[in-house]
Design a protein around this motif. Structure first.
Motif, PDB file in Angstrom:
ATOM      1  N   VAL A 120      30.900  16.782  26.614  1.00 15.46           N
ATOM      2  CA  VAL A 120      31.338  15.572  27.296  1.00 15.46           C
ATOM      3  C   VAL A 120      31.778  14.507  26.191  1.00 15.46           C
ATOM      4  N   THR A 121      32.827  13.810  26.705  1.00 11.56           N
ATOM      5  CA  THR A 121      33.363  13.175  25.725  1.00 11.56           C
ATOM      6  C   THR A 121      33.876  11.736  26.774  1.00 11.56           C
ATOM      7  N   TYR A 137      34.711  12.475  30.438  1.00  7.85           N
ATOM      8  CA  TYR A 137      35.597  14.029  30.223  1.00  7.85           C
ATOM      9  C   TYR A 137      34.726  15.126  30.084  1.00  7.85           C
ATOM     10  N   ILE A 138      34.906  16.365  30.828  1.00  3.30           N
ATOM     11  CA  ILE A 138      34.179  17.444  30.283  1.00  3.30           C
ATOM     12  C   ILE A 138      35.320  18.409  29.891  1.00  3.30           C
ATOM     13  N   GLY A 164      38.201  42.328  23.778  1.00  3.13           N
ATOM     14  CA  GLY A 164      39.289  42.038  24.355  1.00  3.13           C
ATOM     15  C   GLY A 164      39.581  41.275  25.790  1.00  3.13           C
ATOM     16  N   SER A 165      38.270  40.764  26.145  1.00  2.20           N
ATOM     17  CA  SER A 165      37.946  39.911  27.194  1.00  2.20           C
ATOM     18  C   SER A 165      38.263  38.413  26.883  1.00  2.20           C
ATOM     19  N   LEU A 166      38.819  37.647  27.802  1.00  3.81           N
ATOM     20  CA  LEU A 166      39.306  36.350  27.518  1.00  3.81           C
ATOM     21  C   LEU A 166      38.473  35.229  28.254  1.00  3.81           C
ATOM     22  N   ALA A 167      38.608  34.031  27.505  1.00  7.26           N
ATOM     23  CA  ALA A 167      37.822  32.915  28.194  1.00  7.26           C
ATOM     24  C   ALA A 167      38.351  31.930  28.792  1.00  7.26           C
ATOM     25  N   THR A 168      37.785  31.236  29.916  1.00  5.07           N
ATOM     26  CA  THR A 168      38.557  30.230  30.490  1.00  5.07           C
ATOM     27  C   THR A 168      38.489  28.938  29.927  1.00  5.07           C
ATOM     28  N   LEU A 169      39.371  28.199  29.594  1.00  4.60           N
ATOM     29  CA  LEU A 169      39.194  27.069  28.817  1.00  4.60           C
ATOM     30  C   LEU A 169      39.717  26.030  29.935  1.00  4.60           C
ATOM     31  N   GLY A 170      38.882  24.869  30.057  1.00  4.96           N
ATOM     32  CA  GLY A 170      39.260  23.884  30.794  1.00  4.96           C
ATOM     33  C   GLY A 170      38.851  22.428  30.739  1.00  4.96           C
ATOM     34  N   THR A 171      39.418  21.422  31.581  1.00  2.00           N
ATOM     35  CA  THR A 171      38.790  19.984  31.589  1.00  2.00           C
ATOM     36  C   THR A 171      38.652  19.643  32.765  1.00  2.00           C
ATOM     37  N   GLY A 172      37.913  18.582  32.925  1.00  2.48           N
ATOM     38  CA  GLY A 172      37.512  18.030  34.301  1.00  2.48           C
ATOM     39  C   GLY A 172      36.769  16.479  33.884  1.00  2.48           C
ATOM     40  N   ARG A 173      36.215  16.119  34.994  1.00  5.27           N
ATOM     41  CA  ARG A 173      35.634  14.756  34.863  1.00  5.27           C
ATOM     42  C   ARG A 173      34.145  14.894  35.568  1.00  5.27           C
TER      43      ARG A 173
END
Length: 199
Positions: A120-121, A137-138, A164-173
Motif C-alpha cells: 500500500v502506498t 494505491y495498491i 518458467g511460470s510468470l507472475a501477474t503484476l498489477g495496481t489498484g486502489r
C-alpha cells in the motif's frame, strides 16, 4: 518506536517546559506570574499541539491497519485479515464479500501461488470526527504457480514456483471508510478498484 507515541512524548515535554516557564495557573494572581494574555497564548499553542498529535495518531492507526491487512493477505493469517474490519463492514472486490467469508475467500484466491505480495502506498486521509475516508494505491504481484510437488507434508509452501511460470503484476486502489469505536479505528467500508494488471 511508534510515531504517535514519540509525538506524545514531545507534547508532554512541551507542556512541562511551558509550565516551568510560565508557572501554575493557580499562581496567576502572584506578582511574579505571567499575565493572562501570556497564559491564553500558551493555551492556544497547547491546543494546536494536541490537535496535531491527535491527527498524527489517527493517521498512524489507519496506516497500521492497512499494513496489518496486507500482511494478513500475504501470510494467509485469518486473524489479521478479519481484525481490520468491523463485523458489520461492507467489503467489495468487484462483488460483495461477507465479513465472515473475507479470510477464506482471500486465502483461496492465493492458494495456488508460489508467492504474492501487496504493498500500500500513496495514502490519503480525510478525517471527520469518528469517521475517516481513506484511499491508498495498491501494488501487487501474484499468480506465479506453486510447485505443489515441493509442498511440505501436504502444506502449501510458498516460494517454490513452477519453472518458467510468470507472475501477474498489477495496481489498484483501496477505497475505504473507517470508523473509530471505543478508540479503535477499523474499516466499515472496503472496496478494491482495479487499475491495471499484466503478466
Amino acid at each position: 518506536m511508534n510515531r504517535a507515541f514519540l509525538v506524545g512524548v514531545i507534547l508532554l515535554l512541551a507542556v512541562a517546559g511551558a509550565y516551568s516557564l510560565f508557572g501554575d495557573r493557580r499562581g496567576a494572581d502572584d506578582a511574579d506570574t505571567t499575565n493572562a494574555a501570556d497564559l491564553a497564548a500558551l493555551d492556544a499553542q497547547l491546543a494546536a499541539l494536541e490537535a496535531d498529535v491527535a491527527g498524527m495518531a489517527t493517521y498512524q492507526a489507519i496506516w497500521d491497519n492497512e499494513l496489518e491487512y496486507t500482511r494478513g493477505l500475504d501470510r494467509h493469517d485469518e486473524t489479521l485479515e478479519r481484525a481490520v474490519f468491523w463485523p458489520d463492514a461492507a467489503i467489495s472486490y468487484g462483488s460483495a464479500v461477507a465479513f465472515e467469508d473475507i479470510a477464506t475467500w482471500a486465502n483461496a484466491g492465493h492458494l495456488n501461488s508460489a508467492a504474492h505480495q501487496h504493498h500500500v502506498t500513496g495514502l490519503t486521509l480525510d478525517v471527520d470526527g469518528n469517521t475517516a475516508h481513506e484511499e491508498g494505491y495498491i501494488l501487487y504481484s501474484s499468480d506465479m504457480r506453486r510447485n505443489k510437488a515441493l509442498d511440505t507434508a501436504g502444506t502449501p509452501t510458498p516460494g517454490r514456483a513452477v519453472a518458467g511460470s510468470l507472475a501477474t503484476l498489477g495496481t489498484g486502489r483501496y477505497v475505504n471508510r473507517y470508523e473509530r469505536r471505543n478508540g479503535d479505528w477499523r474499516m466499515i467500508v472496503h472496496e478494491y478498484v482495479n487499475d491495471i494488471s499484466m503478466r
